[in-house]
Design a protein around this motif. Structure first.
Motif, short mmCIF file in Angstrom:
data_model
loop_
_atom_site.label_atom_id
_atom_site.label_comp_id
_atom_site.label_asym_id
_atom_site.label_seq_id
_atom_site.Cartn_x
_atom_site.Cartn_y
_atom_site.Cartn_z
N ARG A 230 -0.34 -13.67 7.30
CA ARG A 230 -1.01 -12.63 8.08
C ARG A 230 -0.94 -11.28 7.37
NH1 ARG A 230 0.94 -11.81 14.15
NH2 ARG A 230 0.19 -13.97 14.29
N CYS A 231 0.22 -10.96 6.83
CA CYS A 231 0.40 -9.66 6.17
C CYS A 231 -0.51 -9.53 4.95
CB CYS A 231 1.86 -9.46 5.78
SG CYS A 231 2.51 -10.71 4.62
N VAL A 232 -0.58 -10.59 4.15
CA VAL A 232 -1.39 -10.55 2.93
C VAL A 232 -2.85 -10.31 3.26
CG1 VAL A 232 -2.20 -11.91 0.95
CG2 VAL A 232 0.20 -12.05 1.66
N ASN A 233 -3.35 -11.01 4.27
CA ASN A 233 -4.77 -10.94 4.60
C ASN A 233 -5.14 -9.69 5.38
OD1 ASN A 233 -5.63 -13.50 3.44
ND2 ASN A 233 -4.38 -14.45 5.02
N ALA A 234 -4.19 -9.09 6.06
CA ALA A 234 -4.50 -7.93 6.90
C ALA A 234 -4.35 -6.60 6.18
CB ALA A 234 -3.61 -7.93 8.14
N CYS A 235 -3.60 -6.57 5.10
CA CYS A 235 -3.31 -5.29 4.43
C CYS A 235 -4.59 -4.58 4.03
CB CYS A 235 -2.45 -5.54 3.19
SG CYS A 235 -2.10 -4.04 2.26
N PRO A 236 -4.81 -3.35 4.50
CA PRO A 236 -6.06 -2.64 4.19
C PRO A 236 -6.19 -2.25 2.72
CG PRO A 236 -4.53 -1.21 5.37
CD PRO A 236 -3.95 -2.58 5.42
N LYS A 237 -5.10 -2.29 1.98
CA LYS A 237 -5.13 -1.94 0.56
C LYS A 237 -4.96 -3.16 -0.34
CE LYS A 237 -5.27 2.55 1.26
NZ LYS A 237 -6.41 3.38 0.85
N ASN A 238 -4.83 -4.34 0.28
CA ASN A 238 -4.52 -5.57 -0.47
C ASN A 238 -3.35 -5.32 -1.43
OD1 ASN A 238 -4.70 -8.26 -1.17
ND2 ASN A 238 -6.39 -7.99 -2.60
N ALA A 239 -2.31 -4.69 -0.88
CA ALA A 239 -1.19 -4.24 -1.70
C ALA A 239 -0.03 -5.22 -1.73
CB ALA A 239 -0.70 -2.88 -1.18
N ARG A 245 1.65 -11.33 -8.06
CA ARG A 245 0.21 -11.44 -8.27
C ARG A 245 -0.53 -11.01 -7.01
NH1 ARG A 245 -1.38 -16.79 -8.68
NH2 ARG A 245 -3.48 -16.00 -9.10
N GLU A 246 -1.68 -10.35 -7.22
CA GLU A 246 -2.57 -10.02 -6.11
C GLU A 246 -3.40 -11.26 -5.79
OE1 GLU A 246 -6.54 -7.44 -5.90
OE2 GLU A 246 -4.74 -6.22 -6.31
#
Length: 259
Positions: A230-239, A245-246
């Motif tokens: 959830r965190c990876v997909n929701a981050c508005p900065k894809n940070a 790795r991104e």
């Protein structure tokens, strides 16, 4: 008739199915309310005529957090409650529902429907992940919505439809699940954030296991990760990085569980 839907949704796919199920029950003249297990609501004093349970499948099995929630919060019912169980996954493979059915039977819940709904792949951390095309997503959604309509109709007329998996295959699924998830929490050390992170605290606030915290100006990942992404997909900065790795973000339904 009044129904309750209890669900867990990591990246929004299960919540999408929940919303479509609600629409069909309302068309059938039912009153229905939905609750994520993250709400930790007390079920003891709720009255309802039927129950729907939904969750994303983990390696063709039931996520442990969902079973734990039901064991702790679902009480024995003095009247038999008919029940539907569904899972969501990136493929159509059936899952082993029998262990969950046994828990429900002991609490006087009769399972009428078991179903796995195929949804777009949201596990973007998989090294073999291929980003969904718009056509693939549209086709998958249309097929799933059609299946939901049929399942709800059959449920309302008490027509039993179960996706059967043999006990032998179920035992294999459970073994794989235990092996794959035994050290799941150790994945926490693989997460980090890059310089794009603006400390908005969204990941901290939406993590279902409170695995992420902000200490001063530093985002820390603890040891309670269930890899819901959830965190990876929701981050508005894809940070948020995994193994430095991104990764691509799955944005189709994430807003359903974040907003």
């Amino acid at each position: 008739m009044k129904g309750i839907i209890l669900y867990f949704s990591g990246t929004g796919n299960t919540k999408f199915v929940v919303n479509k199920i609600v629409e069909e029950f309302i068309k059938g003249g039912c009153e229905i309310e939905t609750h994520s297990i993250e709400e930790k609501i007390s079920l003891q004093n709720l009255t309802y005529d039927f129950l729907v349970l939904g969750f994303p499948k983990y390696f063709e099995y039931i996520p442990n957090n969902f079973i734990e929630y039901l064991n702790e919060n679902l009480y024995y019912s003095s009247k038999e409650i008919k029940t539907m169980i569904f899972s969501t996954g990136r493929d159509k493979m059936k899952i082993y529902f029998h262990d969950l059915e046994k828990i429900l039977l002991d609490k006087n819940y009769k399972v009428i429907i078991t179903k796995n709904f195929q949804m777009p792949d949201s596990f973007t951390l998989n090294k073999n992940y291929k980003k969904n095309t718009r056509k693939d997503i549209r086709d998958t959604f249309e097929n799933t919505i059609s299946e939901i309509k049929d399942i709800v109709v059959n449920f309302l007329i008490d027509n039993i439809i179960k996706e059967e998996v043999s006990d032998l295959k179920g035992s294999i699924y459970k073994t794989i699940y235990k092996i794959k998830t035994r050290d799941l929490y150790k994945n926490s050390i693989n997460f980090s954030v890059n310089s794009n992170c603006d400390k908005c605290n969204l990941c901290v606030n939406i993590c279902p296991t409170r695995n992420i915290e902000k200490i001063g100006e530093v985002i820390k990942f603890r040891d309670n990760c269930i890899m819901c992404c959830r965190c990876v997909n929701a981050c508005p900065k894809n940070a948020i990085l995994y193994k430095d790795r991104e990764h691509s973000q799955y944005k189709e339904n994430i807003d359903l569980v974040v907003n």
